[in-house]
Each structure stands twice: as structure tokens, then as C-alpha cells.
Design a protein around this motif. Structure first.
Motif, PDB file in Angstrom:
ATOM      1  N   PRO A 105      -3.984   2.096   8.801  1.00 41.09           N
ATOM      2  CA  PRO A 105      -4.067   3.187   9.784  1.00 41.09           C
ATOM      3  C   PRO A 105      -4.255   4.534   9.104  1.00 41.09           C
ATOM      4  O   PRO A 105      -3.669   4.810   8.064  1.00 41.09           O
ATOM      5  N   ARG A 106      -5.081   5.390   9.730  1.00 37.50           N
ATOM      6  CA  ARG A 106      -5.373   6.699   9.170  1.00 37.50           C
ATOM      7  C   ARG A 106      -4.886   7.848  10.046  1.00 37.50           C
ATOM      8  O   ARG A 106      -5.109   9.007   9.706  1.00 37.50           O
ATOM      9  N   GLY A 107      -4.304   7.542  11.169  1.00 32.23           N
ATOM     10  CA  GLY A 107      -3.906   8.646  12.030  1.00 32.23           C
ATOM     11  C   GLY A 107      -3.047   8.204  13.192  1.00 32.23           C
ATOM     12  O   GLY A 107      -2.519   7.091  13.227  1.00 32.23           O
ATOM     13  N   LYS A 108      -2.907   9.089  14.160  1.00 32.28           N
ATOM     14  CA  LYS A 108      -2.041   8.874  15.304  1.00 32.28           C
ATOM     15  C   LYS A 108      -2.737   8.016  16.353  1.00 32.28           C
ATOM     16  O   LYS A 108      -3.955   7.894  16.381  1.00 32.28           O
ATOM     17  N   ARG A 109      -1.913   7.461  17.259  1.00 26.85           N
ATOM     18  CA  ARG A 109      -2.481   6.736  18.391  1.00 26.85           C
ATOM     19  C   ARG A 109      -3.072   7.721  19.392  1.00 26.85           C
ATOM     20  O   ARG A 109      -2.585   8.822  19.578  1.00 26.85           O
ATOM     21  N   MET A 110      -4.131   7.260  20.072  1.00 31.89           N
ATOM     22  CA  MET A 110      -4.808   8.078  21.063  1.00 31.89           C
ATOM     23  C   MET A 110      -4.875   7.323  22.386  1.00 31.89           C
ATOM     24  O   MET A 110      -4.726   6.107  22.434  1.00 31.89           O
ATOM     25  N   ALA A 111      -5.118   8.070  23.466  1.00 29.29           N
ATOM     26  CA  ALA A 111      -5.283   7.445  24.770  1.00 29.29           C
ATOM     27  C   ALA A 111      -6.639   6.742  24.826  1.00 29.29           C
ATOM     28  O   ALA A 111      -7.543   7.041  24.052  1.00 29.29           O
ATOM     29  N   GLY A 112      -6.809   5.848  25.766  1.00 25.71           N
ATOM     30  CA  GLY A 112      -8.064   5.121  25.949  1.00 25.71           C
ATOM     31  C   GLY A 112      -8.509   5.246  27.380  1.00 25.71           C
ATOM     32  O   GLY A 112      -8.241   6.245  28.010  1.00 25.71           O
ATOM     33  N   PRO A 113      -9.153   4.237  27.942  1.00 22.16           N
ATOM     34  CA  PRO A 113      -9.343   2.914  27.349  1.00 22.16           C
ATOM     35  C   PRO A 113     -10.516   2.820  26.381  1.00 22.16           C
ATOM     36  O   PRO A 113     -10.679   1.841  25.691  1.00 22.16           O
ATOM     37  N   LYS A 114     -11.363   3.859  26.350  1.00 20.49           N
ATOM     38  CA  LYS A 114     -12.537   3.809  25.492  1.00 20.49           C
ATOM     39  C   LYS A 114     -12.544   5.015  24.572  1.00 20.49           C
ATOM     40  O   LYS A 114     -11.926   6.042  24.850  1.00 20.49           O
ATOM     41  N   ALA A 115     -13.286   4.892  23.480  1.00 18.06           N
ATOM     42  CA  ALA A 115     -13.409   6.006  22.546  1.00 18.06           C
ATOM     43  C   ALA A 115     -14.671   5.822  21.721  1.00 18.06           C
ATOM     44  O   ALA A 115     -15.100   4.693  21.460  1.00 18.06           O
ATOM     45  N   ILE A 116     -15.261   6.941  21.329  1.00 21.15           N
ATOM     46  CA  ILE A 116     -16.430   6.908  20.446  1.00 21.15           C
ATOM     47  C   ILE A 116     -16.278   8.012  19.403  1.00 21.15           C
ATOM     48  O   ILE A 116     -15.563   8.992  19.610  1.00 21.15           O
ATOM     49  N   TYR A 117     -16.942   7.816  18.282  1.00 19.63           N
ATOM     50  CA  TYR A 117     -17.050   8.889  17.300  1.00 19.63           C
ATOM     51  C   TYR A 117     -18.155   9.836  17.742  1.00 19.63           C
ATOM     52  O   TYR A 117     -19.248   9.412  18.138  1.00 19.63           O
ATOM     53  N   LEU A 118     -17.881  11.129  17.673  1.00 19.66           N
ATOM     54  CA  LEU A 118     -18.887  12.136  17.946  1.00 19.66           C
ATOM     55  C   LEU A 118     -19.685  12.424  16.684  1.00 19.66           C
ATOM     56  O   LEU A 118     -19.295  12.028  15.582  1.00 19.66           O
ATOM     57  N   SER A 119     -20.791  13.122  16.828  1.00 22.67           N
ATOM     58  CA  SER A 119     -21.677  13.348  15.689  1.00 22.67           C
ATOM     59  C   SER A 119     -21.044  14.202  14.601  1.00 22.67           C
ATOM     60  O   SER A 119     -21.439  14.124  13.435  1.00 22.67           O
ATOM     61  N   ASP A 120     -20.027  15.003  14.955  1.00 22.21           N
ATOM     62  CA  ASP A 120     -19.370  15.851  13.952  1.00 22.21           C
ATOM     63  C   ASP A 120     -18.121  15.224  13.356  1.00 22.21           C
ATOM     64  O   ASP A 120     -17.386  15.868  12.619  1.00 22.21           O
ATOM     65  N   GLY A 121     -17.863  13.930  13.656  1.00 19.42           N
ATOM     66  CA  GLY A 121     -16.727  13.232  13.080  1.00 19.42           C
ATOM     67  C   GLY A 121     -15.471  13.276  13.928  1.00 19.42           C
ATOM     68  O   GLY A 121     -14.499  12.565  13.639  1.00 19.42           O
ATOM     69  N   ARG A 122     -15.461  14.107  14.984  1.00 18.24           N
ATOM     70  CA  ARG A 122     -14.337  14.081  15.907  1.00 18.24           C
ATOM     71  C   ARG A 122     -14.431  12.855  16.807  1.00 18.24           C
ATOM     72  O   ARG A 122     -15.412  12.094  16.743  1.00 18.24           O
ATOM     73  N   ILE A 123     -13.435  12.666  17.634  1.00 15.37           N
ATOM     74  CA  ILE A 123     -13.344  11.466  18.456  1.00 15.37           C
ATOM     75  C   ILE A 123     -13.235  11.869  19.919  1.00 15.37           C
ATOM     76  O   ILE A 123     -12.492  12.787  20.266  1.00 15.37           O
ATOM     77  N   LEU A 124     -13.978  11.181  20.781  1.00 17.41           N
ATOM     78  CA  LEU A 124     -13.883  11.372  22.227  1.00 17.41           C
ATOM     79  C   LEU A 124     -13.239  10.132  22.834  1.00 17.41           C
ATOM     80  O   LEU A 124     -13.792   9.040  22.772  1.00 17.41           O
ATOM     81  N   GLY A 125     -12.034  10.306  23.403  1.00 18.08           N
ATOM     82  CA  GLY A 125     -11.410   9.254  24.186  1.00 18.08           C
ATOM     83  C   GLY A 125     -11.684   9.531  25.649  1.00 18.08           C
ATOM     84  O   GLY A 125     -11.646  10.683  26.090  1.00 18.08           O
ATOM     85  N   TYR A 126     -11.959   8.484  26.431  1.00 17.16           N
ATOM     86  CA  TYR A 126     -12.333   8.748  27.813  1.00 17.16           C
ATOM     87  C   TYR A 126     -12.068   7.548  28.712  1.00 17.16           C
ATOM     88  O   TYR A 126     -11.943   6.407  28.273  1.00 17.16           O
ATOM     89  N   GLY A 127     -11.990   7.846  29.994  1.00 13.25           N
ATOM     90  CA  GLY A 127     -11.938   6.861  31.053  1.00 13.25           C
ATOM     91  C   GLY A 127     -12.685   7.451  32.233  1.00 13.25           C
ATOM     92  O   GLY A 127     -13.418   8.425  32.086  1.00 13.25           O
TER      93      GLY A 127
END
Length: 385
Positions: free
Chosen positions: A329-351
Motif C-alpha cells: 500500500p502507498r496511501g490512504k483508503r479512498m471512497a468509491g465505487p470507481k476511480a481512475i488516474y487523471l492525466s496529472d497523476g491525481r486520482i478521481l473517485g466517483y459514483g
């Protein structure tokens, strides 16, 4: 266009009247997965896509969407994490007349609107309405096909969309995968011993040149350029795949990952499958090339960081970033149910009701509320723009 807007609005109202409370994602997937396995093993149910006729009035039937849509079983949207002192920003309303962009340079590519109908006095899932992004006209179109009530199984209705949004794949009849275009034309039919399980659906490669199809004996790879279908056997895949059996392509487009259940753990209807590792296979040779020890299921093609260094996995309590080589593991848990990496390396979690931007280590940065048109029960697909 007006009919599409009315359909979306009416479906939202119906879904809001019967909106369920959020509940455990893993528990829902576990129950659903085992029910699918029982039905599959009993040879009950088949799948179908029906091309809608009536070119002169392509959207007229939309006004007849049944009044009580069913909530899609997977993934079930949990309540997003509430952060003290932070308020969620309301996103603008959705319109079919232009691409709907989310924070972080992401775009909604498809919306699935479910429904239910009554047959012989019993409520069952009815035809879905699919709205997909047409990049040529910079807006959304209603796809001219749905699932046939007479021959379908209510447990799987995934319509796999290619990265360019122009091709679609689904099981059109028992052990037949149809490859279709946005006009509903059948481009090809793949005769494979496909299996149905939560997440075990056809998956397009990142560049759209290949279609991966899980089968009872292993998997098949379809080459869109040549029409060639290659089948590979690996009897270890099906029995070891977890309840949420989701295949995903790695960024290189030559390899894909399959979750593996930890068989040393207790099993039961009320016990979640524990993930031991992820097996990586070559789509060129069919060989298993390595095992990555990790405790969750990768959440899709765009869950893999483009440089291959990390991956987003779904655990019992949420989504987490792990090292793509060691599984650490490299970090904290995030909400879901889905997630993608954005082009700048950040993460988008969404429902369907919320979106959240995270730093690369899982730290929550921003929270957003999705537009009211995306009611609970709808499925929203998102990709990097």
C-alpha cells in the motif's frame, strides 16, 4: 434530443422515488457473484441484445421507460467520506448537447439508465437505456439496442464500450459475444464459452485494438484489425477468481490482470472472498507471466498509472493505491465505487452522486456533488479526456 432529455429527467424522478440506502459494496458483490455462479452452473438464463427497429422514430420508445428502475448490483455506491470543515461543490447540470466534463480533465463517456418491468406478477429488470458520448458531434446519443426481456439473465447487463466510443461488446446470446457499432450494426460475432460473474465481462484494451473475453476455461483475445479470435486455456483462472471477478488491461495493452482468491481463508455466503494476489497474463501468448501479491481487485483499465508504477485496488473498506510490482500500500483508503488516474497523476473517485479528487497518496483534496440527473441506480462511466 428533447426526447433524450425527457427520458433522463423521468428516469431520475423514478429512481429518486425508490432510491436505496448505500450499503456494503463487497457484501453486495459477494452475494451477487455467488448467485450468478449458481445460475450459471444450473444453465439457467441467457443473454441477448436486441437491435431496435424504427429508424424514422429512433427515440419515441424512450417515453415508455417503466416507472420503477432497478438498482444495478455492481458496483454499489457507498457513501463518500465526510471530511470535517469541507463542503462539497455542486457540479453543473448535465446536458446531452455537450460532453460532460468532470474536475481533473475527465469526461463522462456513458450513462446506463436501468428499469424494471412486471412479468407474471413478478418484478424483474427491464431494458436499459444507454447514452454514450459521440465525440464527433460533441454530445450524447441513445444507443439503438437494449437487452431482451425474454432471453436475458438479470444478473449482467454490462455493455463494454471501446476507448473511442464507437464499438460495443456484450453477450448477445448464450456463448456469443456481439461486437457492434453505435448504429446497432453487428460487426462480428465471437463464439466462445463465456462465463458470467460480477465483473467478468468483455474488456477493451486501452487502444481499442483488442477485446478480452473471460471464458469458462480461461480467456479469449479478439483482434479488431484482423478479426482473429484466439482462445487460451488456464483452468486455474475460474475457480481462483474472486466474487468480484474483474479483468483489467495494463497500460501496455499487451498484458492484463486477474484477481486470485486466497483459498486458505474460510468461505461462505456471508464471508467475503479474500484476495491473495493478482495474476498477470500475456495477451500475446496466453501465458501467466507474474504474480503480484495484493489484497484487492484493480478497479479497471484506468486504475493503472500510465507508467505502470501503481494501481488502484478495491478492498473491503474502499479503494487504495498500491505498488504495481510489490502490492505494498502507498496511501490512504479512498471512497468509491470507481476511480481512475487523471492525466496529472491525481486520482478521481466517483459514483453517480459524488466525485472526489485525491492526491497520489490518497489524500482527499476536493469534493463534488454530481448533477441531480445522475440519480442513484444509474451507472456513470468516466474516462480521461
Amino acid at each position: 434530443m428533447r426526447d433524450l432529455e425527457e427520458t433522463l429527467r423521468d428516469a431520475v424522478h423514478d429512481l429518486a422515488d425508490d432510491a436505496p440506502h448505500a450499503f456494503d459494496l463487497a457484501g453486495a458483490a459477494r452475494t451477487q457473484g455467488r448467485r450468478i455462479r449458481r445460475r450459471r452452473h444450473a444453465a439457467a438464463g441467457a443473454f441477448a441484445l436486441v437491435l431496435l427497429s424504427g429508424v424514422a422514430v429512433p427515440y419515441a420508445w424512450l417515453r415508455q421507460v417503466p416507472p420503477t428502475p432497478v438498482v444495478q448490483p455492481t458496483p454499489v455506491e457507498p457513501s463518500p467520506t465526510v471530511t470535517a470543515g469541507r463542503s462539497a461543490t455542486q457540479l453543473p447540470n448535465f446536458s446531452i448537447k455537450e460532453p460532460y466534463r468532470l474536475p481533473g480533465d475527465a469526461v463522462v463517456t456513458m450513462i446506463t439508465i436501468p428499469s424494471t418491468v412486471v412479468v407474471d406478477g413478478a418484478e424483474t429488470s427491464g431494458p436499459n437505456t444507454y447514452l454514450s458520448l459521440d465525440r464527433d458531434v460533441a454530445g450524447y446519443r441513445k444507443l439503438p439496442f437494449d437487452r431482451s426481456l425474454a432471453a436475458m439473465s438479470p444478473d449482467s447487463d454490462v455493455l463494454a464500450i471501446s476507448p473511442d466510443g464507437e464499438r460495443f461488446a456484450a453477450e448477445v446470446s448464450r456463448n456469443q459475444i456481439g461486437v457492434l457499432d453505435a448504429e446497432g450494426r453487428r460487426l462480428d460475432t465471437l463464439n466462445v464459452d463465456a462465463y458470467s460473474r460480477v465483473g467478468g465481462d468483455p474488456v477493451w484494451s486501452p487502444d481499442g485494438s483488442r477485446l478480452l473475453v473471460p471464458t469458462e476455461d480461461g480467456f479469449a483475445v479478439y483482434e479488431t484489425g484482423t478479426g482473429k479470435l484466439r482462445e487460451f486455456q488456464d483452468p486455474d483462472i475460474e475457480p481462483r477468481c474472486s466474487d468480484l471477478c474483474s479483468f483489467s488491461w495494463l497500460p501496455n495493452g499487451r498484458e492484463f490482470a486477474v484477481p486470485r482468491e486466497d483459498l486458505s481463508e474460510p468461505r461462505g455466503e456471508d464471508i467475503p472472498d479474500r484476495i491473495e494476489s493478482v495474476a498477470v497474463y500475456s495477451a500475446d501468448t496466453g501465458a501467466r507471466v507474474r504474480i503480484i501479491p495484493m489484497k484487492g481487485v484493480p478497479v479497471g483499465n484506468q486504475a493503472w498509472l500510465p507508467d505502470g508504477g501503481s494501481v488502484l485496488i478495491r478492498e473491503e473498506q474502499g479503494i487504495r493505491v498500491v505498488d504495481a510490482v510489490t502490492g505494498v500500500p502507498r496511501g490512504k483508503r479512498m471512497a468509491g465505487p470507481k476511480a481512475i488516474y487523471l492525466s496529472d497523476g491525481r486520482i478521481l473517485g466517483y459514483g453517480s452522486s459524488f466525485a472526489q479528487i485525491y492526491a497520489a497518496d490518497g489524500t482527499l483534496l476536493e469534493e463534488f456533488r454530481m448533477p441531480a440527473q445522475f440519480a442513484a441506480g444509474m451507472t456513470v462511466e468516466v474516462a480521461r479526456d
